[in-house]
Structures are given as C-alpha cells and as structure tokens.
Design a protein around this motif. Structure first.
Motif, PDB file in Angstrom:
ATOM      1  N   TYR A  51      -3.259 -56.549 -44.436  1.00  0.00           N
ATOM      2  CA  TYR A  51      -3.769 -57.143 -45.612  1.00  0.00           C
ATOM      3  C   TYR A  51      -5.085 -56.351 -45.939  1.00  0.00           C
ATOM      4  O   TYR A  51      -5.212 -56.010 -47.105  1.00  0.00           O
ATOM      5  N   ALA A  52      -5.677 -55.814 -44.918  1.00  0.00           N
ATOM      6  CA  ALA A  52      -7.474 -55.171 -45.350  1.00  0.00           C
ATOM      7  C   ALA A  52      -6.619 -54.090 -46.037  1.00  0.00           C
ATOM      8  O   ALA A  52      -7.294 -53.332 -46.869  1.00  0.00           O
ATOM      9  N   THR A  53      -5.681 -53.158 -45.519  1.00  0.00           N
ATOM     10  CA  THR A  53      -5.126 -51.797 -46.058  1.00  0.00           C
ATOM     11  C   THR A  53      -4.748 -52.044 -47.349  1.00  0.00           C
ATOM     12  O   THR A  53      -5.136 -51.381 -48.476  1.00  0.00           O
ATOM     13  N   LEU A  54      -3.707 -53.184 -47.699  1.00  0.00           N
ATOM     14  CA  LEU A  54      -3.317 -53.206 -49.176  1.00  0.00           C
ATOM     15  C   LEU A  54      -4.562 -53.783 -50.089  1.00  0.00           C
ATOM     16  O   LEU A  54      -4.569 -53.397 -51.175  1.00  0.00           O
ATOM     17  N   HIS A  55      -5.418 -54.658 -49.456  1.00  0.00           N
ATOM     18  CA  HIS A  55      -6.550 -55.042 -50.317  1.00  0.00           C
ATOM     19  C   HIS A  55      -7.479 -53.606 -50.793  1.00  0.00           C
ATOM     20  O   HIS A  55      -7.933 -53.477 -51.978  1.00  0.00           O
ATOM     21  N   GLU A  56      -7.684 -52.631 -49.726  1.00  0.00           N
ATOM     22  CA  GLU A  56      -8.265 -51.462 -50.165  1.00  0.00           C
ATOM     23  C   GLU A  56      -7.645 -50.599 -51.278  1.00  0.00           C
ATOM     24  O   GLU A  56      -8.259 -50.107 -51.981  1.00  0.00           O
ATOM     25  N   MET A  57      -6.356 -50.540 -51.088  1.00  0.00           N
ATOM     26  CA  MET A  57      -5.440 -50.019 -51.972  1.00  0.00           C
ATOM     27  C   MET A  57      -5.642 -50.748 -53.484  1.00  0.00           C
ATOM     28  O   MET A  57      -6.014 -49.685 -54.448  1.00  0.00           O
ATOM     29  N   LEU A  58      -5.742 -51.905 -53.587  1.00  0.00           N
ATOM     30  CA  LEU A  58      -5.779 -52.473 -54.698  1.00  0.00           C
ATOM     31  C   LEU A  58      -7.377 -52.388 -55.216  1.00  0.00           C
ATOM     32  O   LEU A  58      -7.532 -52.001 -56.397  1.00  0.00           O
ATOM     33  N   MET A  59      -8.256 -52.105 -54.495  1.00  0.00           N
ATOM     34  CA  MET A  59      -9.528 -51.975 -54.857  1.00  0.00           C
ATOM     35  C   MET A  59      -9.810 -50.395 -55.573  1.00  0.00           C
ATOM     36  O   MET A  59     -10.509 -50.278 -56.416  1.00  0.00           O
ATOM     37  N   ILE A  60      -8.898 -49.439 -54.981  1.00  0.00           N
ATOM     38  CA  ILE A  60      -9.098 -48.400 -55.584  1.00  0.00           C
ATOM     39  C   ILE A  60      -8.509 -48.205 -56.985  1.00  0.00           C
ATOM     40  O   ILE A  60      -9.226 -47.631 -57.778  1.00  0.00           O
ATOM     41  N   HIS A  61      -7.627 -49.192 -57.196  1.00  0.00           N
ATOM     42  CA  HIS A  61      -7.078 -49.144 -58.658  1.00  0.00           C
ATOM     43  C   HIS A  61      -8.252 -49.873 -59.560  1.00  0.00           C
ATOM     44  O   HIS A  61      -8.414 -49.603 -60.526  1.00  0.00           O
ATOM     45  N   ALA A  62      -8.792 -51.135 -58.789  1.00  0.00           N
ATOM     46  CA  ALA A  62      -9.742 -51.910 -59.603  1.00  0.00           C
ATOM     47  C   ALA A  62     -11.088 -51.167 -59.837  1.00  0.00           C
ATOM     48  O   ALA A  62     -11.555 -51.592 -60.979  1.00  0.00           O
ATOM     49  N   ARG A  63     -11.256 -50.454 -59.223  1.00  0.00           N
ATOM     50  CA  ARG A  63     -12.711 -49.484 -59.146  1.00  0.00           C
ATOM     51  C   ARG A  63     -12.586 -48.752 -60.686  1.00  0.00           C
ATOM     52  O   ARG A  63     -13.782 -48.850 -61.063  1.00  0.00           O
ATOM     53  N   ARG A  64     -11.823 -48.361 -61.304  1.00  0.00           N
ATOM     54  CA  ARG A  64     -11.824 -47.832 -62.445  1.00  0.00           C
ATOM     55  C   ARG A  64     -12.264 -48.846 -63.528  1.00  0.00           C
ATOM     56  O   ARG A  64     -12.585 -48.376 -64.664  1.00  0.00           O
ATOM     57  N   TYR A  65     -12.157 -50.030 -63.344  1.00  0.00           N
ATOM     58  CA  TYR A  65     -12.412 -51.188 -64.557  1.00  0.00           C
ATOM     59  C   TYR A  65     -13.702 -51.641 -64.121  1.00  0.00           C
ATOM     60  O   TYR A  65     -14.354 -52.702 -65.109  1.00  0.00           O
ATOM     61  N   LEU A  66     -14.498 -51.550 -63.031  1.00  0.00           N
ATOM     62  CA  LEU A  66     -15.720 -52.142 -62.849  1.00  0.00           C
ATOM     63  C   LEU A  66     -16.948 -51.232 -63.055  1.00  0.00           C
ATOM     64  O   LEU A  66     -17.016 -50.008 -63.136  1.00  0.00           O
ATOM     65  N   LYS A  67     -18.116 -52.050 -63.126  1.00  0.00           N
ATOM     66  CA  LYS A  67     -19.377 -51.262 -63.495  1.00  0.00           C
ATOM     67  C   LYS A  67     -19.834 -50.795 -62.240  1.00  0.00           C
ATOM     68  O   LYS A  67     -19.370 -50.998 -61.020  1.00  0.00           O
ATOM     69  N   PRO A  68     -20.348 -49.324 -62.367  1.00  0.00           N
ATOM     70  CA  PRO A  68     -20.814 -48.741 -61.088  1.00  0.00           C
ATOM     71  C   PRO A  68     -21.437 -49.681 -60.091  1.00  0.00           C
ATOM     72  O   PRO A  68     -22.635 -50.353 -60.579  1.00  0.00           O
ATOM     73  N   GLY A  69     -21.227 -49.639 -58.801  1.00  0.00           N
ATOM     74  CA  GLY A  69     -21.933 -50.490 -57.752  1.00  0.00           C
ATOM     75  C   GLY A  69     -21.095 -51.731 -57.532  1.00  0.00           C
ATOM     76  O   GLY A  69     -21.286 -52.377 -56.550  1.00  0.00           O
ATOM     77  N   CYS A  70     -20.392 -52.221 -58.568  1.00  0.00           N
ATOM     78  CA  CYS A  70     -19.542 -53.454 -58.435  1.00  0.00           C
ATOM     79  C   CYS A  70     -18.447 -53.261 -57.399  1.00  0.00           C
ATOM     80  O   CYS A  70     -17.695 -52.315 -57.575  1.00  0.00           O
ATOM     81  N   GLY A  71     -18.345 -54.095 -56.259  1.00  0.00           N
ATOM     82  CA  GLY A  71     -17.109 -54.203 -55.681  1.00  0.00           C
ATOM     83  C   GLY A  71     -17.632 -53.213 -54.287  1.00  0.00           C
ATOM     84  O   GLY A  71     -16.448 -52.872 -53.635  1.00  0.00           O
ATOM     85  N   ASP A  72     -18.566 -52.488 -54.300  1.00  0.00           N
ATOM     86  CA  ASP A  72     -18.798 -51.626 -53.140  1.00  0.00           C
ATOM     87  C   ASP A  72     -18.701 -52.512 -51.789  1.00  0.00           C
ATOM     88  O   ASP A  72     -19.053 -53.563 -51.797  1.00  0.00           O
ATOM     89  N   SER A  73     -18.090 -51.685 -50.836  1.00  0.00           N
ATOM     90  CA  SER A  73     -18.054 -52.311 -49.543  1.00  0.00           C
ATOM     91  C   SER A  73     -19.359 -52.992 -49.210  1.00  0.00           C
ATOM     92  O   SER A  73     -19.195 -53.789 -47.920  1.00  0.00           O
ATOM     93  N   THR A  74     -20.165 -52.242 -49.210  1.00  0.00           N
ATOM     94  CA  THR A  74     -21.639 -52.753 -48.833  1.00  0.00           C
ATOM     95  C   THR A  74     -22.208 -54.047 -49.099  1.00  0.00           C
ATOM     96  O   THR A  74     -22.897 -54.552 -48.681  1.00  0.00           O
TER      97      THR A  74
END
Length: 109
Positions: A51-74
C-alpha cells in the motif's frame, strides 16, 4: 519449482473526484454527489507493491496539481484519499453496498 511469487502488472485507472452540493427536487434540502473531473490516467502497478508503494506512486502523480510544499512527507498530510471505484468513478468497485461511493484502499495490500 521455485517458490518465488510471480509478479503481475496491473493497469489502474486513476480519476479525480470532488464533492458537489446539489439541491434535491423538493428545493429545500441539499445532498452531496461525487463528480469526476479532470483527465483520468492509467498507471501501471506491480501486484507485489505494498500500500505504501502504491500510495507513493499516486503521490508522484498528484504533486503536479499541488501547491509547493503541500503533501511533503515531512508534514504528514495526505492531499488525497485512495478509494476503489468503478470505471466511471461514481460508485464503489469493491463492494455492493447501496450508498458506498468507494471503499478505502486497504492499507495491508
């Protein structure tokens, strides 16, 4: 025979949905409906991914639609919820409950 599990490649259709308030026919009450928007895309995934790997792959695609800094793992914030839906994105693709709009992606798979 080797006991190593064979990996399958899965094709996953990913769509973006949002909640829209709609006025019911009586004119006095409101309901919420989930609508698909934007351009769906197809993503390849390995059947052995966690699940964690799939979630990270989805996050890679989602980042292009997010404001900078939003959704960072930190920051620990997740800007989306992964659900299992039908091909049109309107109802659940995993269960047959009447009002289910998509079961959460199981964290263990």
């Amino acid at each position: 025979q080797d006991s190593v599990d064979e990996m399958e490649v899965l094709m996953i259709q990913v769509c973006h949905r949002h909640v829209v308030d709609v006025c019911r026919p009586d004119g006095n009450t409101w309901a919420q409906r989930r609508e698909v928007f934007g351009m769906p895309f197809v993503m390849c995934a390995a059947s052995t991914w966690s699940y964690a790997t799939l979630h990270e792959m989805l996050m890679i695609h989602a980042r292009r639609y997010l404001k900078p800094g939003c959704g960072d793992s930190t920051d620990g914030q997740v800007p989306f919820v992964a659900r299992i839906v039908n091909a049109s994105g309107t109802t659940c693709g995993a269960c047959d409950r009447t009002n289910c709009t998509g079961c959460l992606l199981p964290k263990g798979s």
